[in-house]
Scaffold this motif. Sequence first.
Motif, PDB file in Angstrom:
ATOM      1  N   LEU A 194      16.399 -15.901  -0.444  1.00  0.00           N
ATOM      2  CA  LEU A 194      15.155 -15.355   0.094  1.00  0.00           C
ATOM      3  C   LEU A 194      15.303 -13.848   0.253  1.00  0.00           C
ATOM      4  N   GLY A 195      15.211 -13.123  -0.869  1.00  0.00           N
ATOM      5  CA  GLY A 195      15.417 -11.691  -0.851  1.00  0.00           C
ATOM      6  C   GLY A 195      14.427 -10.978   0.037  1.00  0.00           C
ATOM      7  N   ARG A 196      14.848  -9.860   0.597  1.00  0.00           N
ATOM      8  CA  ARG A 196      13.980  -9.061   1.448  1.00  0.00           C
ATOM      9  C   ARG A 196      12.900  -8.375   0.620  1.00  0.00           C
ATOM     10  N   GLU A 197      12.048  -7.656   1.306  1.00  0.00           N
ATOM     11  CA  GLU A 197      10.921  -6.974   0.683  1.00  0.00           C
ATOM     12  C   GLU A 197      11.403  -5.928  -0.313  1.00  0.00           C
ATOM     13  N   HIS A 198      10.653  -5.786  -1.393  1.00  0.00           N
ATOM     14  CA  HIS A 198      10.985  -4.758  -2.368  1.00  0.00           C
ATOM     15  C   HIS A 198       9.711  -4.027  -2.781  1.00  0.00           C
ATOM     16  N   GLU A 199       9.879  -2.926  -3.468  1.00  0.00           N
ATOM     17  CA  GLU A 199       8.722  -2.169  -3.958  1.00  0.00           C
ATOM     18  C   GLU A 199       8.174  -2.853  -5.200  1.00  0.00           C
ATOM     19  N   GLU A 200       6.866  -2.752  -5.383  1.00  0.00           N
ATOM     20  CA  GLU A 200       6.246  -3.500  -6.464  1.00  0.00           C
ATOM     21  C   GLU A 200       5.180  -2.658  -7.155  1.00  0.00           C
ATOM     22  N   PRO A 201       5.212  -2.579  -8.493  1.00  0.00           N
ATOM     23  CA  PRO A 201       4.128  -1.910  -9.214  1.00  0.00           C
ATOM     24  C   PRO A 201       2.973  -2.891  -9.394  1.00  0.00           C
ATOM     25  N   ILE A 202       1.828  -2.598  -8.813  1.00  0.00           N
ATOM     26  CA  ILE A 202       0.690  -3.515  -8.925  1.00  0.00           C
ATOM     27  C   ILE A 202      -0.463  -2.873  -9.697  1.00  0.00           C
ATOM     28  N   ALA A 203      -0.203  -1.712 -10.279  1.00  0.00           N
ATOM     29  CA  ALA A 203      -1.173  -1.058 -11.149  1.00  0.00           C
ATOM     30  C   ALA A 203      -0.408  -0.447 -12.320  1.00  0.00           C
ATOM     31  N   GLY A 204      -1.105   0.308 -13.171  1.00  0.00           N
ATOM     32  CA  GLY A 204      -0.487   0.840 -14.370  1.00  0.00           C
ATOM     33  C   GLY A 204       0.486   1.973 -14.121  1.00  0.00           C
ATOM     34  N   PRO A 205       1.213   2.396 -15.164  1.00  0.00           N
ATOM     35  CA  PRO A 205       2.157   3.517 -15.037  1.00  0.00           C
ATOM     36  C   PRO A 205       1.472   4.767 -14.502  1.00  0.00           C
ATOM     37  N   GLY A 206       2.119   5.399 -13.548  1.00  0.00           N
ATOM     38  CA  GLY A 206       1.547   6.583 -12.923  1.00  0.00           C
ATOM     39  C   GLY A 206       0.946   6.311 -11.566  1.00  0.00           C
ATOM     40  N   CYS A 207       0.765   5.043 -11.203  1.00  0.00           N
ATOM     41  CA  CYS A 207       0.242   4.684  -9.890  1.00  0.00           C
ATOM     42  C   CYS A 207       1.394   4.497  -8.911  1.00  0.00           C
ATOM     43  N   PRO A 208       1.178   4.774  -7.643  1.00  0.00           N
ATOM     44  CA  PRO A 208       2.260   4.621  -6.660  1.00  0.00           C
ATOM     45  C   PRO A 208       2.673   3.171  -6.498  1.00  0.00           C
ATOM     46  N   LEU A 209       3.959   2.985  -6.187  1.00  0.00           N
ATOM     47  CA  LEU A 209       4.463   1.652  -5.881  1.00  0.00           C
ATOM     48  C   LEU A 209       4.090   1.278  -4.448  1.00  0.00           C
ATOM     49  N   VAL A 210       4.129  -0.010  -4.155  1.00  0.00           N
ATOM     50  CA  VAL A 210       3.692  -0.510  -2.856  1.00  0.00           C
ATOM     51  C   VAL A 210       4.737  -1.467  -2.317  1.00  0.00           C
ATOM     52  N   ALA A 211       4.963  -1.438  -1.011  1.00  0.00           N
ATOM     53  CA  ALA A 211       5.825  -2.423  -0.365  1.00  0.00           C
ATOM     54  C   ALA A 211       5.122  -3.778  -0.432  1.00  0.00           C
ATOM     55  N   GLU A 212       5.759  -4.763  -1.055  1.00  0.00           N
ATOM     56  CA  GLU A 212       5.054  -5.990  -1.451  1.00  0.00           C
ATOM     57  C   GLU A 212       4.475  -6.797  -0.298  1.00  0.00           C
ATOM     58  N   PHE A 213       5.111  -6.834   0.868  1.00  0.00           N
ATOM     59  CA  PHE A 213       4.657  -7.714   1.931  1.00  0.00           C
ATOM     60  C   PHE A 213       3.364  -7.247   2.590  1.00  0.00           C
ATOM     61  N   CYS A 214       2.990  -5.988   2.396  1.00  0.00           N
ATOM     62  CA  CYS A 214       1.762  -5.498   3.033  1.00  0.00           C
ATOM     63  C   CYS A 214       0.533  -6.196   2.474  1.00  0.00           C
ATOM     64  N   VAL A 215       0.644  -6.739   1.273  1.00  0.00           N
ATOM     65  CA  VAL A 215      -0.507  -7.346   0.609  1.00  0.00           C
ATOM     66  C   VAL A 215      -0.994  -8.572   1.377  1.00  0.00           C
ATOM     67  N   ALA A 216      -0.069  -9.336   1.958  1.00  0.00           N
ATOM     68  CA  ALA A 216      -0.429 -10.613   2.572  1.00  0.00           C
ATOM     69  C   ALA A 216      -1.381 -10.436   3.749  1.00  0.00           C
ATOM     70  N   GLU A 217      -1.152  -9.426   4.599  1.00  0.00           N
ATOM     71  CA  GLU A 217      -2.000  -9.271   5.775  1.00  0.00           C
ATOM     72  C   GLU A 217      -3.396  -8.810   5.389  1.00  0.00           C
ATOM     73  N   LEU A 218      -3.498  -7.937   4.410  1.00  0.00           N
ATOM     74  CA  LEU A 218      -4.828  -7.507   3.960  1.00  0.00           C
ATOM     75  C   LEU A 218      -5.607  -8.703   3.422  1.00  0.00           C
ATOM     76  N   GLY A 219      -4.934  -9.544   2.632  1.00  0.00           N
ATOM     77  CA  GLY A 219      -5.613 -10.712   2.098  1.00  0.00           C
ATOM     78  C   GLY A 219      -6.043 -11.673   3.185  1.00  0.00           C
ATOM     79  N   SER A 220      -5.198 -11.867   4.193  1.00  0.00           N
ATOM     80  CA  SER A 220      -5.539 -12.793   5.273  1.00  0.00           C
ATOM     81  C   SER A 220      -6.749 -12.313   6.055  1.00  0.00           C
ATOM     82  N   VAL A 221      -6.814 -11.026   6.342  1.00  0.00           N
ATOM     83  CA  VAL A 221      -7.952 -10.484   7.074  1.00  0.00           C
ATOM     84  C   VAL A 221      -9.241 -10.623   6.263  1.00  0.00           C
ATOM     85  N   LEU A 222      -9.131 -10.503   4.946  1.00  0.00           N
ATOM     86  CA  LEU A 222     -10.309 -10.631   4.088  1.00  0.00           C
ATOM     87  C   LEU A 222     -10.646 -12.092   3.785  1.00  0.00           C
ATOM     88  N   GLY A 223      -9.751 -13.012   4.132  1.00  0.00           N
ATOM     89  CA  GLY A 223     -10.004 -14.418   3.852  1.00  0.00           C
ATOM     90  C   GLY A 223      -9.827 -14.772   2.394  1.00  0.00           C
TER      91      GLY A 223
END
Length: 478
Positions: A70-99
């Motif tokens: 169960l590896g810890r959080e890592h950076e993740e490219p979620i858009a094309g080259p040239g876009c900033p990387l994102v800490a992967e776990f932040c995505v879950a809370e935004l999705g939960s709030v939006l349902g």
Amino acid sequence: MTTTSDLRSSTSSPLVEDLDASGILTSIRAARATEDAAAARQLALAAAWADLHPPESLHGAASFTTAGGLGREHEEPIAGPGCPLVAEFCVAELGSVLGITTTAAKKLIGHALELRHRLPRLWSQVHTGAVPAWRARLVAETTIHCSPSLTLEAAGWIDAQVAAVAGKIGPAQLDRLVTETLKRFDLAAPDPAADPEDGWQHVDPRHATIDTHDVHYAGTLHLDADIDLADGLDLDRALAHGAAVQKALGSDLSLDARRAKALGDLARTQTALDLFSQGNAGPAGSTGDGLPVAREVVLHAHFDAHLTADGQTVFGPTGRLENGQRLALLDQLRSWCTDTRTKITIKPVIDLTQHLTAPGYAIPDRIREHVLLRDTTCVFPWCTRPARGCDIDHITAYDHQADTEHTPQPGPTDTRNLAALCRFHHRLKTHTAWRYEMTEPGTFVWTSAHSHRFVRDRDGSTALDPPEPPGLPRPRRP
């Protein structure tokens, strides 16, 4: 005193009833503009959320991996080259709030970053109202997943072309723009199948692909194949023959349905017609004629049942299949299991109201099956990953030192302390401030890192009261 008529007038706008045709068109157009503006703001907020969670927020944890995988959080490219990387776990809370699911939230953030960093003209038009957000997201989805990947310059060229026809671009025109971009910027790899001189003879196009993940409500799935010419002609004749035999035996199905059934018969060595002579019983895994079992039905189906006055069990006509959470008809299941040369395995019913326990950390099969049947999917809010593809998590962590120290075990291997979590949400729960508890069998209350609360039960997921803004006094409850 509030009357029923007062409630009706307060919940439905009386102005709508007074509008004429012109007024309705004007109002609905204004409502759509408001909706587009809200969608544009959601994109801006999604990009801002990503800005708050850059890779630097990981504090060097990206390379750390636990013994259990169960590896810890890592950076993740979620858009094309040239876009900033994102800490992967932040995505879950935004999705939960939006349902929405974590995957859908990841896509929303990815589209926002793609538009802001690689399609700036389109991004600007979204926020001026010239292009609706949903249309811009279609372009972003294409440029993110283009293969080979678009360079920043190539994406900018597509941005300029799309901006020139803002609000008019369709899927076909977008595909042409992408194809032209790949050629213009020399991104496309040579296609050996395009010209015989490029070596098309070394490319084997044969395949037989069955999409087992997308099952139609009627119990069908899609098959796509490219086969040898001779094999194709033979198969066509075999299907025609099988369809004709079924009709001669009295089948009233359509020709297409009989050909489809004939293909299944071929897969089972023509099991439905039972054309092979019956002999002595063969070895294990074979039928009486010594030939191998052609079909093994493993169905996890749930049907309501009741006992009649004479003690017979009567099943309801409809139920649910675990695979894809699909509606299933009892008659349909019977038809699947009545062909000859079919091995049928009946597993005992598990009483999901019982509490099962086991010593130690390992989860026995009987407890695992209990949890899978109870939860059906990952129990994280709005996650739909089937439970059979998930980990089984100890809600309260198992203390491996408790036995040696002779202290009570805080996280026993007990169905009241176990839940199905997909690998991503298992990692999220293990390495972040997210926490959850089981309030009753199959019902879980989750609390996010920012104190948003959600309940997940057999009917789905629901957001509970949002956290109160900081600095405001907590109201007294009666």
